[in-house]
Design a protein around this motif. Structure first.
Motif, PDB file in Angstrom:
ATOM      1  N   GLY A 116       0.831  -1.199   0.000  1.00  0.00           N
ATOM      2  CA  GLY A 116       0.000   0.000   0.000  1.00  0.00           C
ATOM      3  C   GLY A 116       0.862   1.244   0.000  1.00  0.00           C
ATOM      4  N   VAL A 117       0.277   2.353   0.413  1.00  0.00           N
ATOM      5  CA  VAL A 117       1.018   3.612   0.477  1.00  0.00           C
ATOM      6  C   VAL A 117       1.800   3.625   1.782  1.00  0.00           C
ATOM      7  N   VAL A 118       3.117   3.735   1.642  1.00  0.00           N
ATOM      8  CA  VAL A 118       4.024   3.660   2.787  1.00  0.00           C
ATOM      9  C   VAL A 118       5.090   4.754   2.685  1.00  0.00           C
ATOM     10  N   GLU A 119       5.730   5.021   3.804  1.00  0.00           N
ATOM     11  CA  GLU A 119       6.882   5.927   3.842  1.00  0.00           C
ATOM     12  C   GLU A 119       8.085   5.070   4.219  1.00  0.00           C
ATOM     13  N   ASN A 120       9.073   5.035   3.336  1.00  0.00           N
ATOM     14  CA  ASN A 120      10.258   4.211   3.535  1.00  0.00           C
ATOM     15  C   ASN A 120      11.525   5.051   3.514  1.00  0.00           C
ATOM     16  N   THR A 121      12.576   4.511   4.121  1.00  0.00           N
ATOM     17  CA  THR A 121      13.895   5.110   3.989  1.00  0.00           C
ATOM     18  C   THR A 121      14.365   4.927   2.554  1.00  0.00           C
ATOM     19  N   LEU A 122      14.970   5.951   2.000  1.00  0.00           N
ATOM     20  CA  LEU A 122      15.537   5.859   0.655  1.00  0.00           C
ATOM     21  C   LEU A 122      16.898   5.178   0.794  1.00  0.00           C
ATOM     22  N   SER A 123      16.830   3.874   1.067  1.00  0.00           N
ATOM     23  CA  SER A 123      18.029   3.059   1.305  1.00  0.00           C
ATOM     24  C   SER A 123      18.771   2.834  -0.013  1.00  0.00           C
ATOM     25  N   ASP A 124      19.981   2.284   0.083  1.00  0.00           N
ATOM     26  CA  ASP A 124      20.780   2.053  -1.119  1.00  0.00           C
ATOM     27  C   ASP A 124      20.044   1.232  -2.183  1.00  0.00           C
ATOM     28  N   PRO A 125      19.337   0.142  -1.818  1.00  0.00           N
ATOM     29  CA  PRO A 125      18.617  -0.592  -2.870  1.00  0.00           C
ATOM     30  C   PRO A 125      17.591   0.273  -3.609  1.00  0.00           C
TER      31      PRO A 125
END
Length: 148
Positions: free
Chosen positions: A123-132
């Motif tokens: 769904g709609v989530v807020e994630n860390t803009l991690s290296d992958p």
């Protein structure tokens, strides 16, 4: 951060928890990544600038056409990825050699970069803009000013 950019992030965050539904763009009921951006556009900018044609899960991969990228160029303002700021739109290429077909919105730069997106199965989530995720970013755009 400008007030307009804060409005963009605040609106995107109001979509958090919306289920993933392919081709949908209704807060709380369902959205895919493009539907999320369309909903944010409607809330912040007004009427959508063009009708979105029906699209499949594989987007324009069989044709090798960068349809999402082309649409972003028509309605958003391109900027260098390294200059991404809060409220900017990121375009992702999910696999090397394939078309860019995922989009998210930068929600935070520090202490860790974050982005909001609609992701199948989540769904709609807020994630860390991690290296992958970061290594899949191929373009960055900002919303035009409302008076443009």
């Amino acid at each position: 951060m400008t007030e307009e950019r804060q409005d963009i992030v605040t609106e995107a965050r109001s979509w958090l928890g919306t289920p993933y539904v392919h081709q949908a763009s209704t807060k709380g009921a369902g959205a895919d990544c493009l539907g999320l951006m369309r909903g944010v556009w409607r809330a912040v900018m007004g009427v959508e600038p063009e009708a979105v044609p029906s699209y499949s899960m594989d987007w324009s991969e069989p044709q090798g056409e960068e349809r999402m990228w082309d649409a972003a160029r028509r309605h958003l303002i391109a900027k260098p990825v390294k200059e991404a700021a809060v409220g900017d739109v990121l375009l992702f290429r999910m696999r090397d050699g394939r078309v860019a077909k995922h989009v998210g919105l930068v929600s935070q730069i520090k202490p860790l970069p974050q982005f909001i997106h609609a992701y199948s199965g989540h769904g709609v989530v807020e994630n860390t803009l991690s290296d992958p995720w970061r290594r899949r970013v191929v373009a960055c755009f900002c919303f035009p000013r409302k008076d443009m």
